[in-house]
Scaffold this motif. Sequence first.
Motif, short mmCIF file in Angstrom:
data_model
loop_
_atom_site.label_atom_id
_atom_site.label_comp_id
_atom_site.label_asym_id
_atom_site.label_seq_id
_atom_site.Cartn_x
_atom_site.Cartn_y
_atom_site.Cartn_z
N PRO A 7 0.97 157.35 47.99
CA PRO A 7 2.05 158.27 47.64
C PRO A 7 3.33 157.55 47.22
CG PRO A 7 1.94 158.02 50.00
CD PRO A 7 0.80 157.22 49.43
N CYS A 8 3.30 156.23 47.18
CA CYS A 8 4.49 155.44 46.87
C CYS A 8 5.02 155.78 45.48
CB CYS A 8 4.17 153.96 46.95
SG CYS A 8 5.60 152.90 46.62
N ILE A 9 6.34 156.02 45.39
CA ILE A 9 6.98 156.25 44.10
C ILE A 9 8.03 155.18 43.83
CG2 ILE A 9 6.53 158.73 44.11
CD1 ILE A 9 9.55 159.09 44.86
N LEU A 10 7.92 154.06 44.54
CA LEU A 10 8.78 152.90 44.35
C LEU A 10 10.24 153.19 44.69
CD1 LEU A 10 7.11 151.54 41.11
CD2 LEU A 10 6.65 150.87 43.47
N VAL A 11 10.46 154.06 45.63
CA VAL A 11 11.78 154.30 46.21
C VAL A 11 11.62 153.96 47.69
CG1 VAL A 11 13.56 156.01 46.76
CG2 VAL A 11 12.33 156.15 44.59
N CYS A 12 11.75 152.70 48.00
CA CYS A 12 11.43 152.22 49.34
C CYS A 12 12.70 152.08 50.17
CB CYS A 12 10.68 150.91 49.25
SG CYS A 12 9.18 151.03 48.26
N SER A 13 13.04 153.16 50.84
CA SER A 13 14.23 153.19 51.69
C SER A 13 13.96 154.18 52.81
CB SER A 13 15.44 153.62 50.86
OG SER A 13 16.60 153.57 51.64
N ILE A 14 14.24 153.77 54.03
CA ILE A 14 13.92 154.59 55.19
C ILE A 14 15.12 155.39 55.65
CG2 ILE A 14 13.11 154.54 57.59
CD1 ILE A 14 10.94 153.68 55.60
N ASP A 15 14.91 156.69 55.87
CA ASP A 15 15.93 157.57 56.45
C ASP A 15 16.03 157.21 57.93
OD1 ASP A 15 17.58 159.66 57.24
OD2 ASP A 15 16.04 161.19 57.05
N MET A 16 17.17 156.74 58.36
CA MET A 16 17.34 156.27 59.73
C MET A 16 17.21 157.40 60.75
SD MET A 16 17.39 153.17 59.14
CE MET A 16 17.67 152.50 60.76
N LYS A 17 17.50 158.62 60.36
CA LYS A 17 17.41 159.74 61.30
C LYS A 17 15.96 160.15 61.56
CE LYS A 17 19.18 164.34 62.25
NZ LYS A 17 20.04 165.43 61.78
N THR A 18 15.16 160.26 60.50
CA THR A 18 13.78 160.73 60.67
C THR A 18 12.78 159.59 60.77
OG1 THR A 18 13.38 160.82 58.28
CG2 THR A 18 14.27 162.82 59.34
N GLY A 19 13.12 158.43 60.20
CA GLY A 19 12.18 157.31 60.17
C GLY A 19 11.20 157.40 59.01
N PHE A 20 11.41 158.35 58.09
CA PHE A 20 10.53 158.53 56.95
C PHE A 20 11.14 157.89 55.70
CE2 PHE A 20 9.50 162.75 59.16
CZ PHE A 20 8.48 162.20 59.90
N CYS A 21 10.28 157.37 54.84
CA CYS A 21 10.73 156.83 53.56
C CYS A 21 11.24 157.97 52.69
CB CYS A 21 9.56 156.12 52.87
SG CYS A 21 9.94 155.57 51.19
N PHE A 22 12.39 157.77 52.03
CA PHE A 22 12.94 158.79 51.14
C PHE A 22 12.01 159.09 49.98
CE2 PHE A 22 16.97 157.03 52.87
CZ PHE A 22 17.44 158.20 53.42
N GLY A 23 11.27 158.09 49.53
CA GLY A 23 10.41 158.26 48.37
C GLY A 23 9.08 158.92 48.67
N CYS A 24 8.39 158.43 49.70
CA CYS A 24 7.02 158.91 49.94
C CYS A 24 6.85 159.70 51.23
CB CYS A 24 6.04 157.75 49.93
SG CYS A 24 6.19 156.60 51.33
N GLU A 57 17.34 163.22 55.26
CA GLU A 57 18.76 163.55 55.14
C GLU A 57 19.25 163.68 53.71
OE1 GLU A 57 21.50 163.89 57.53
OE2 GLU A 57 19.70 164.57 58.55
N ARG A 58 18.71 162.87 52.82
CA ARG A 58 19.16 162.91 51.42
C ARG A 58 17.99 162.57 50.53
NH1 ARG A 58 19.54 157.70 49.50
NH2 ARG A 58 19.80 156.10 51.07
N ARG A 59 18.16 162.84 49.27
CA ARG A 59 17.14 162.52 48.28
C ARG A 59 17.61 161.29 47.49
NH1 ARG A 59 14.74 165.60 51.05
NH2 ARG A 59 13.97 167.64 50.51
N PRO A 60 16.68 160.52 46.95
CA PRO A 60 17.09 159.39 46.12
C PRO A 60 17.91 159.88 44.94
CG PRO A 60 14.74 159.32 46.57
CD PRO A 60 15.25 160.63 47.08
N ARG A 61 18.96 159.16 44.60
CA ARG A 61 19.84 159.56 43.50
C ARG A 61 19.38 159.04 42.16
NH1 ARG A 61 25.64 158.64 46.44
NH2 ARG A 61 25.33 160.25 47.98
N ARG A 62 18.63 157.97 42.17
CA ARG A 62 18.24 157.38 40.91
C ARG A 62 16.84 157.85 40.50
NH1 ARG A 62 14.75 153.00 41.64
NH2 ARG A 62 14.63 152.27 43.76
N GLU A 63 16.59 157.76 39.22
CA GLU A 63 15.26 158.11 38.72
C GLU A 63 14.29 157.02 39.18
OE1 GLU A 63 13.45 159.54 34.52
OE2 GLU A 63 14.76 157.80 34.45
N THR A 64 13.14 157.42 39.66
CA THR A 64 12.16 156.45 40.12
C THR A 64 11.38 155.91 38.92
OG1 THR A 64 10.41 158.07 40.42
CG2 THR A 64 11.88 157.67 42.30
#
Length: 77
Positions: A7-24, A57-64
């Motif tokens: 499911p990786c969309i090359l937006v590899c950043s973890i939401d510190m609140k949920t522990g989930f990657c913003f991208g996948c 908490e937020r969505r990635p701002r840049r186009e993947t």
Amino acid sequence: MTAIESPCILVCSIDMKTGFCFGCGRTRDEIGAWMGMTSENRRSVMAELPARLETVERRPRRETRRSRMARERDVLS
């Protein structure tokens, strides 16, 4: 060799609140273990991802990269 669905969309950043990657939507542990998981385990995790992504908490701002490639492919078609 068989390609492993990811499911990786090359937006590899973890939401510190949920522990989930913003991208996948996967956790760090799931990302690290992905290649060693059985197909059944991967499908199980993937079934949970849409609900998880609703909680970040937020969505990635840049186009993947994946969305850019899809957009460019659509333009060429």
